[in-house]
Design an enzyme around this catalytic site. Structure first.
Site, PDB file in Angstrom:
ATOM      1  N   GLY A 133     193.547 120.748 -24.733  1.00  0.00           N
ATOM      2  CA  GLY A 133     194.472 122.049 -24.175  1.00  0.00           C
ATOM      3  C   GLY A 133     195.783 121.581 -24.600  1.00  0.00           C
TER       4      GLY A 133
ATOM      5  N   GLY B 174     198.932 123.877 -22.748  1.00  0.00           N
ATOM      6  CA  GLY B 174     198.939 123.391 -21.115  1.00  0.00           C
ATOM      7  C   GLY B 174     200.351 122.991 -20.911  1.00  0.00           C
TER       8      GLY B 174
ATOM      9  CB  ALA C 137     191.260 121.844 -21.887  1.00  0.00           C
ATOM     10  CB  SER C 138     190.152 122.956 -16.734  1.00  0.00           C
ATOM     11  OG  SER C 138     189.159 123.286 -15.790  1.00  0.00           O
TER      12      SER C 138
ATOM     13  CE  LYS D  67     191.128 120.749 -12.606  1.00  0.00           C
ATOM     14  NZ  LYS D  67     191.265 120.557 -13.911  1.00  0.00           N
TER      15      LYS D  67
ATOM     16  NE  ARG E 206     191.557 129.032 -24.588  1.00  0.00           N
ATOM     17  CZ  ARG E 206     191.592 130.067 -23.737  1.00  0.00           C
ATOM     18  NH1 ARG E 206     190.482 130.820 -23.482  1.00  0.00           N
ATOM     19  NH2 ARG E 206     192.654 130.138 -23.310  1.00  0.00           N
TER      20      ARG E 206
END
Length: 341
Positions: A9, A12, A84-85, A160, A34
């Protein structure tokens, strides 16, 4: 120190500060995005953060919802940071859209790390996996606490919690020697690197832009630079294996107290900052018309204090003060021209 570290990610806020810390410590970094179309943006942010990248950073495309790219991302890496989330600033139609990529993404990264011989994964979890859904506590939250999913828990916090639970279960049942540590930050502030910053810093921006008042919500804060430092310590210290670490600096602050601090420390730049506390009844009525506010209702009046003592004791972590983190957020927003005038 020339080892390769995977950071997922890469667009972020926390991930970029982790990349800066790793590069400055002498590691090479591979980061996932991505879409490779965002590589230039990430490099620009890292440059703004003062790091000289050279050839020490590489990019690979990988998505939490697909197996594609994860084996290649982890290949040759000694360690991995996985953060990454889906984030609270995202817009998702259903709870499943929050939970599935969070859980599946964690398992994809852990599986690829195990299969490629990564020594340890440091998972960027959240206070949301610790402090939600509880009845009021008479003590600060600590790492043995888990969010109570039978309580009133927002989709982000639920995602989470389930994702971190799934990660520890994977290590116990399928890890085959892969090590895991988790970092659970409270409200992450500190210097923004560009216009795509954290949902927490958005709170500071809205204060500077004249938000007329704040719900009676209390939060602990931590500087993103200290979150990155804690990731590095958790990556290599033997004492961190199998442990969770709350990342927080000092006692919690009410949102109105954060606003008051901005007025005291930022001079004319904080001339529009309000210190008004919105009555709970008004917030509840506003939430009827604004679904985004419903997640705030369980937090009204809750004293969500947390302790960072474990990281300080076991890993020698020494975070900046709450005040420094708050002021750094505001100064960076102003420096980057991200506050509407």
């Amino acid at each position: 120190m020339d080892e390769l570290v995977l950071v997922t990610g890469g667009t972020g806020f926390i991930a970029q500060h982790c990349i800066i810390a790793l590069i400055n410590a002498g590691y090479r970094v591979r980061t996932t995005v991505r879409s490779l179309s965002r590589e230039a943006e990430v490099r620009a942010n890292l440059k703004a953060g003062g790091v000289e990248l050279g050839e020490r950073l590489s990019f690979i495309a990988a998505d939490l919802n697909s197996d594609d790219g994860w084996a290649e991302a982890a290949a040759g890496c000694a360690y991995a940071f996985h953060g990454a989330s889906p984030t609270p600033s995202g817009s998702y139609a259903s709870e499943e859209e929050w939970i599935k990529p969070a859980v599946d993404g964690n398992l994809r990264v852990l599986r690829a790390s195990r299969d490629s011989g990564v020594k340890r994964v440091v998972l960027t979890s959240a206070f949301g996996a610790i402090g939600a859904g509880h009845k009021p506590l008479a003590r600060p939250f600590v790492e043995t606490d888990w969010t109570d999913l039978t309580g009133n828990v927002a989709p982000y916090q639920k995602s989470k919690t389930l994702a971190e639970r799934a990660s520890w279960d994977f290590i116990a049942n399928e890890g085959r020697g892969l090590e895991l540590a988790s970092v659970n930050p409270t409200m992450v502030l500190g210097p923004a690197l560009g216009p795509d910053y954290s949902h927490s810093i958005r709170t500071i921006r809205e204060m500077l832009e004249g938000q007329p008042g704040y719900p009676k919500i209390k939060t602990c804060v931590v500087d993103v630079r200290d979150v990155a430092d804690l990731h590095l310590r958790a990556m290599t210290d033997p004492a961190a294996n199998g442990e969770r670490f709350l990342a927080t600096s000092g006692e919690g602050l009410w949102l109105a107290e954060i606003a008051k601090l901005l007025k005291e420390r930022m001079g004319m730049a904080a001339s529009r900052v309000s210190t008004r506390v919105l009555p709970n009844i008004l917030v509840r009525s506003m939430a009827l018309a604004n679904p985004a506010m419903k997640g705030l209702l369980p937090l009204l009046g809750a004293k969500l204090d947390a302790s960072g003592e474990k990281a300080e004791r076991l890993l020698g972590w020494t975070p900046r003060s709450r005040e420094e983190a708050i002021v750094a957020s505001a100064e960076s927003l102003l420096r980057l021209g991200l506050v509407k005038t």
